[in-house]
Design a protein around this motif. Structure first.
Motif, PDB file in Angstrom:
ATOM      1  N   ASN A 124       0.858  -1.177   0.000  1.00  0.00           N
ATOM      2  CA  ASN A 124       0.000   0.000   0.000  1.00  0.00           C
ATOM      3  C   ASN A 124       0.898   1.233   0.000  1.00  0.00           C
ATOM      4  O   ASN A 124       1.457   1.614   1.030  1.00  0.00           O
ATOM      5  N   ALA A 125       1.040   1.844  -1.155  1.00  0.00           N
ATOM      6  CA  ALA A 125       1.979   2.959  -1.297  1.00  0.00           C
ATOM      7  C   ALA A 125       1.557   4.179  -0.474  1.00  0.00           C
ATOM      8  O   ALA A 125       2.409   4.957  -0.032  1.00  0.00           O
ATOM      9  N   SER A 126       0.261   4.362  -0.246  1.00  0.00           N
ATOM     10  CA  SER A 126      -0.201   5.553   0.468  1.00  0.00           C
ATOM     11  C   SER A 126       0.215   5.551   1.932  1.00  0.00           C
ATOM     12  O   SER A 126       0.463   6.607   2.523  1.00  0.00           O
ATOM     13  N   ILE A 127       0.284   4.372   2.531  1.00  0.00           N
ATOM     14  CA  ILE A 127       0.700   4.289   3.937  1.00  0.00           C
ATOM     15  C   ILE A 127       2.064   3.611   4.090  1.00  0.00           C
ATOM     16  O   ILE A 127       2.543   3.421   5.203  1.00  0.00           O
ATOM     17  N   LYS A 128       2.655   3.219   2.943  1.00  0.00           N
ATOM     18  CA  LYS A 128       3.987   2.611   2.914  1.00  0.00           C
ATOM     19  C   LYS A 128       4.065   1.372   3.798  1.00  0.00           C
ATOM     20  O   LYS A 128       4.972   1.207   4.611  1.00  0.00           O
ATOM     21  N   GLN A 129       3.099   0.489   3.611  1.00  0.00           N
ATOM     22  CA  GLN A 129       3.056  -0.761   4.365  1.00  0.00           C
ATOM     23  C   GLN A 129       2.574  -1.900   3.476  1.00  0.00           C
ATOM     24  O   GLN A 129       1.823  -1.683   2.524  1.00  0.00           O
ATOM     25  N   TRP A 130       3.016  -3.109   3.820  1.00  0.00           N
ATOM     26  CA  TRP A 130       2.499  -4.301   3.166  1.00  0.00           C
ATOM     27  C   TRP A 130       1.291  -4.786   3.966  1.00  0.00           C
ATOM     28  O   TRP A 130       1.387  -5.043   5.169  1.00  0.00           O
ATOM     29  N   GLY A 131       0.152  -4.904   3.295  1.00  0.00           N
ATOM     30  CA  GLY A 131      -1.061  -5.339   3.969  1.00  0.00           C
ATOM     31  C   GLY A 131      -1.689  -6.526   3.275  1.00  0.00           C
ATOM     32  O   GLY A 131      -1.469  -6.764   2.076  1.00  0.00           O
ATOM     33  N   CYS A 132      -2.482  -7.279   4.029  1.00  0.00           N
ATOM     34  CA  CYS A 132      -3.191  -8.410   3.425  1.00  0.00           C
ATOM     35  C   CYS A 132      -4.351  -7.885   2.574  1.00  0.00           C
ATOM     36  O   CYS A 132      -4.679  -6.698   2.595  1.00  0.00           O
ATOM     37  N   PHE A 133      -4.989  -8.777   1.852  1.00  0.00           N
ATOM     38  CA  PHE A 133      -6.042  -8.394   0.902  1.00  0.00           C
ATOM     39  C   PHE A 133      -7.170  -7.627   1.585  1.00  0.00           C
ATOM     40  O   PHE A 133      -7.618  -6.588   1.099  1.00  0.00           O
ATOM     41  N   LEU A 134      -7.643  -8.126   2.730  1.00  0.00           N
ATOM     42  CA  LEU A 134      -8.795  -7.488   3.368  1.00  0.00           C
ATOM     43  C   LEU A 134      -8.432  -6.207   4.095  1.00  0.00           C
ATOM     44  O   LEU A 134      -9.300  -5.364   4.325  1.00  0.00           O
ATOM     45  N   CYS A 135      -7.167  -6.034   4.464  1.00  0.00           N
ATOM     46  CA  CYS A 135      -6.753  -4.752   5.040  1.00  0.00           C
ATOM     47  C   CYS A 135      -6.663  -3.684   3.953  1.00  0.00           C
ATOM     48  O   CYS A 135      -6.979  -2.515   4.179  1.00  0.00           O
ATOM     49  N   ASN A 136      -6.233  -4.081   2.770  1.00  0.00           N
ATOM     50  CA  ASN A 136      -6.144  -3.139   1.656  1.00  0.00           C
ATOM     51  C   ASN A 136      -7.501  -2.871   1.018  1.00  0.00           C
ATOM     52  O   ASN A 136      -7.734  -1.783   0.474  1.00  0.00           O
ATOM     53  N   TYR A 137      -8.400  -3.871   1.070  1.00  0.00           N
ATOM     54  CA  TYR A 137      -9.717  -3.712   0.449  1.00  0.00           C
ATOM     55  C   TYR A 137     -10.811  -4.124   1.441  1.00  0.00           C
ATOM     56  O   TYR A 137     -11.555  -5.087   1.206  1.00  0.00           O
ATOM     57  N   PRO A 138     -10.953  -3.417   2.560  1.00  0.00           N
ATOM     58  CA  PRO A 138     -11.937  -3.810   3.581  1.00  0.00           C
ATOM     59  C   PRO A 138     -13.372  -3.763   3.068  1.00  0.00           C
ATOM     60  O   PRO A 138     -14.236  -4.486   3.582  1.00  0.00           O
ATOM     61  N   GLU A 139     -13.620  -2.940   2.052  1.00  0.00           N
ATOM     62  CA  GLU A 139     -14.991  -2.836   1.525  1.00  0.00           C
ATOM     63  C   GLU A 139     -15.440  -4.120   0.836  1.00  0.00           C
ATOM     64  O   GLU A 139     -16.642  -4.335   0.624  1.00  0.00           O
ATOM     65  N   LYS A 140     -14.492  -4.994   0.500  1.00  0.00           N
ATOM     66  CA  LYS A 140     -14.842  -6.231  -0.193  1.00  0.00           C
ATOM     67  C   LYS A 140     -15.148  -7.374   0.766  1.00  0.00           C
ATOM     68  O   LYS A 140     -15.591  -8.437   0.336  1.00  0.00           O
ATOM     69  N   ALA A 141     -14.909  -7.169   2.058  1.00  0.00           N
ATOM     70  CA  ALA A 141     -15.086  -8.251   3.029  1.00  0.00           C
ATOM     71  C   ALA A 141     -16.518  -8.762   3.054  1.00  0.00           C
ATOM     72  O   ALA A 141     -16.765  -9.968   3.006  1.00  0.00           O
ATOM     73  N   SER A 142     -17.484  -7.844   3.117  1.00  0.00           N
ATOM     74  CA  SER A 142     -18.878  -8.273   3.215  1.00  0.00           C
ATOM     75  C   SER A 142     -19.349  -8.957   1.944  1.00  0.00           C
ATOM     76  O   SER A 142     -20.055  -9.963   1.983  1.00  0.00           O
TER      77      SER A 142
END
Length: 259
Positions: A124-142
């Motif tokens: 995730n370039a905006s926060i400069k961190q490596w995140g899992c799929f659901l952390c990067n795209y929480p809106e897709k969880a539901s």
């Protein structure tokens, strides 16, 4: 390898009958509400432990506010791992050597790719961190796990059991929904594969970082092996990523109930 090293959380050497197995454990840096790895790690075995130890030291060094020494706890832990490998090279020589060569970096990327790391992690370039799929795209969880709609479905060719090389492919309709991958058997019965009981997924005949396989294996905790084949590389990639995400999500929920 930009920033990839910062997600490595642990390095472990297992020894059995004089054989050593080196495992890497990766954490999600974001730790969101639906994090796939909030209480567990993404792990795989490496064949190039010396290169990874070197990279881990460089990551510690980059974040340190002052010069490091071998008595620092993090550095000392890496030194113990290094010494246990019996590499023939002094740890001090390693930490003063140049950055891993392009060839070594390519091999590291190959291991990450073969372990399917990039199916479930993204930088995730905006926060400069490596995140899992659901952390990067929480809106897709539901939409992925709550409304009962299949995450993925379609025809795959399948072989299973022993002597797979001598068996013919069978076309079956597979559905991935919630914690189950189901398919119709020859007797038209729905057969479920519990994603919480899958040990690992592996692409078959994936050569190099950029090669895309069409065949992949599913290994379960009760030692069953399913060999699955998609109609083209694009479909295979979609299936592999969805299976990785579903497996991580299901196992994360299972782990949460246990603890």
């Amino acid at each position: 390898m930009d920033n990839a090293e910062t997600t490595i959380n642990m390095f472990l050497i297992l020894e059995h009958k004089s054989r050593k197995q080196c495992k890497l454990f990766f954490a999600c840096q974001c730790k969101g509400d639906r994090c796939l790895y909030a209480a567990r790690f993404f792990a795989f075995s490496t064949k190039i432990p010396k290169v990874w130890i070197h990279l881990m030291f460089l990551a510690i060094q980059a974040k340190a506010g002052s010069a490091l020494n071998q008595q620092d706890s993090a550095v000392h832990g890496l030194k113990l791992c290094w010494d246990h490998l019996d590499s023939g090279k002094d740890f001090a020589t390693l930490v003063t050597s140049a950055f891993p060569t392009p060839a070594a970096q390519e091999e590291m990327l190959r291991e990450l790719s073969q372990a399917r790391y990039f199916d479930v992690f993204e930088y995730n370039a905006s926060i400069k961190q490596w995140g899992c799929f659901l952390c990067n795209y929480p809106e897709k969880a539901s939409s992925l796990f709550s409304n009962g709609a299949p995450l993925m479905e379609g025809v795959l060719k399948e072989k299973k059991g022993r002597w797979k090389a001598f068996k013919r492919w069978k076309s079956r309709y597979f559905t991935l929904s919630g914690p189950y991958l189901t398919y119709k058997s020859s007797a038209a019965k729905m057969v479920p594969i519990d994603m919480r009981r899958i040990r690992s997924l592996k692409a078959v005949n994936a050569r190099g970082i950029r090669s895309i396989p069409t065949v992949f294996e599913v290994f379960t905790n009760d030692d069953k092996i399913f060999l699955l084949k998609a109609k083209d590389p694009t479909k295979a990639e979609q299936w592999l990523q969805c299976l990785q995400i579903a497996m991580a999500q299901s196992q994360s929920e299972e782990y949460g109930r246990v603890v």
